[in-house]
Design an enzyme around this catalytic site. Structure first.
Site, PDB file in Angstrom:
ATOM      1  CB  ALA A  66     -49.765  18.350  10.873  1.00 46.29           C
ATOM      2  N   GLY A 112     -53.572  17.909  13.807  1.00 45.39           N
ATOM      3  CA  GLY A 112     -54.031  16.801  12.992  1.00 45.39           C
ATOM      4  C   GLY A 112     -54.118  16.285  15.190  1.00 45.39           C
ATOM      5  CD  GLU A 115     -57.521  17.517  11.140  1.00 44.20           C
ATOM      6  OE1 GLU A 115     -58.566  16.817   9.803  1.00 44.20           O
ATOM      7  OE2 GLU A 115     -56.428  17.585  11.026  1.00 44.20           O
ATOM      8  CD  GLU A 135     -55.850  22.220  10.991  1.00 44.04           C
ATOM      9  OE1 GLU A 135     -55.520  21.028  11.565  1.00 44.04           O
ATOM     10  OE2 GLU A 135     -57.175  22.838  12.473  1.00 44.04           O
TER      11      GLU A 135
END
Length: 260
Positions: A66, A112, A115, A135
């Site tokens: 992200a 992300g 994910e 993360e």
């Protein structure tokens, strides 16, 4: 619709969606998530789209995470809203998409990005791919479904290790973990994904969609997947695809599914 952060191309029923932010290693920000949602929403309604291939531009990254600069000053409530909005708008939307979605993972798929790949129905990785959920090294946890989907794919112990160490694994290790379906050479990645899509497209699109719903049901809280399977199996008997498929089989010819 014209996009700034993604590219789309439909080739004989296969829609390729390419995240195109190479200077940011295709990192996801809110604008990119919104554009991806719009592209998938349009593909859902477009009868010409049979399968979606999702990839990143360039050779370095599928999606390298992200865009941290976008939320580095967020409050707890803003962080929760960011996760909720992203899951509803993109990650869950892709996971429950009625048409098959193949992630073609080129290079880094981190945070992300991994994910997003895990939300797709299949993952094909180039041999230079690196995957991880880093993360915890930022004082965060995965917020776009990573703590839920990774254990489903690789098991609780390996998911704990990947998330708590924030480490990366390579494509071959991802294959051993069942995190990806296939690994191929980088220059063959899109061709491999298109060939994979072609195998799916030979079958009934109505049955493919029903199978996606039935398989997903097993992973939904409070839903009995066996009951969903029974319903979808029964519903298949009323479709034109079933009539065509059985007729073709009995008459020893190739089926021409109407998709109804």
């Amino acid at each position: 619709m014209e996009f700034e952060n993604i590219l789309t191309e439909n080739n004989d029923g296969i829609l390729q969606i390419t995240i195109d932010r190479p200077k940011k290693l295709n990192a996801l920000n809110r604008d990119t998530i919104e554009e991806l949602h719009q592209a998938f929403a349009e593909a859902k309604e477009d009868e010409a789209v049979k399968v979606v291939i999702l990839t990143g531009s360039g050779e370095k990254a599928f999606v390298a995470g992200a865009d941290i600069s976008e939320f580095s000053e967020f409050s707890a409530q803003e962080g929760r809203e960011l996760a909720a909005e992203g899951q509803a708008k993109l990650f869950d939307f892709v996971a429950h998409f009625p048409k098959p979605v193949i992630a073609a993972i080129n290079g880094f798929a981190l945070g992300g990005g991994l994910e997003l790949a895990m939300a797709t129905h299949f993952r094909v990785a180039s041999d230079n791919a690196k995957m991880g959920l880093p993360e915890t090294s930022l004082g965060l946890i995965p917020g776009y479904g990573g703590t839920q989907r990774l254990p489903e794919l690789v098991g609780k112990g390996r998911a704990m290790e990947m998330i708590l160490t924030a480490g990366m694994i390579d494509a071959n290790q991802a294959l051993q973990y069942n995190l990806v379906n296939h690994v191929c050479e980088q220059e063959e990645l899109i061709d491999f994904a298109e060939d994979f899509a072609g195998k799916i497209m030979k079958n009934s699109p109505v049955a493919v969609t029903a199978a996606i719903r039935a398989i997903n049901a097993n992973f939904e809280a409070g839903v009995n997947g066996f009951e969903v399977e029974k319903d979808e199996f029964g519903n298949s008997f009323s479709t034109q695809d079933f009539k065509e498929g059985t007729s073709a089989f009995l008459n020893k010819r190739k089926a021409d599914f109407p998709g109804k």
